[in-house]
Design a protein around this motif. Structure first.
Motif, PDB file in Angstrom:
ATOM      1  N   ALA A  93      45.573  48.941  39.225  1.00  0.00           N
ATOM      2  CA  ALA A  93      44.603  48.026  39.838  1.00  0.00           C
ATOM      3  C   ALA A  93      43.180  48.513  39.616  1.00  0.00           C
ATOM      4  CB  ALA A  93      44.890  47.866  41.325  1.00  0.00           C
ATOM      5  N   ASP A 124      42.340  47.999  35.934  1.00  0.00           N
ATOM      6  CA  ASP A 124      42.084  46.575  35.676  1.00  0.00           C
ATOM      7  C   ASP A 124      40.719  46.144  36.209  1.00  0.00           C
ATOM      8  OD1 ASP A 124      44.570  46.413  34.471  1.00  0.00           O
ATOM      9  OD2 ASP A 124      45.527  45.395  36.174  1.00  0.00           O
ATOM     10  N   ALA A 125      40.349  46.637  37.375  1.00  0.00           N
ATOM     11  CA  ALA A 125      39.057  46.288  37.963  1.00  0.00           C
ATOM     12  C   ALA A 125      37.913  46.840  37.116  1.00  0.00           C
ATOM     13  CB  ALA A 125      38.963  46.811  39.393  1.00  0.00           C
TER      14      ALA A 125
END
Length: 79
Positions: free
Chosen positions: A4, A7-8
């Protein structure tokens, strides 16, 4: 959690590079250029700048200026 965060971070970089007009396959190249530079500076910082007398902050500012100029030219370059 790691995926996560990755991806951010990638989404932020893609948004920034899109602002330079970077598109398609050029995006992959630009992401690699940015990541390589940031990774390189992180490694240099942990190695205390290889003992060089010049402040790493000054070098990093020059890298960012050079990267900015280079990315501005990508939008104008014919492919």
């Amino acid at each position: 959690m790691h995926d996560a965060a990755s991806d951010a971070a990638l989404a932020v970089l893609v948004a920034v590079l899109s602002g330079y007009g970077v598109r398609d396959d050029d995006m992959v190249d630009a992401l690699r250029v940015v990541r390589a530079g940031l990774h390189g500076f992180a490694v240099i910082e942990t190695a205390r700048g290889f003992g060089l007398p010049h402040a790493i902050d000054t070098s990093f500012a020059r890298y960012v200026e050079t990267l900015d100029a280079g990315l501005r030219s990508w939008a104008r370059a014919p492919r």
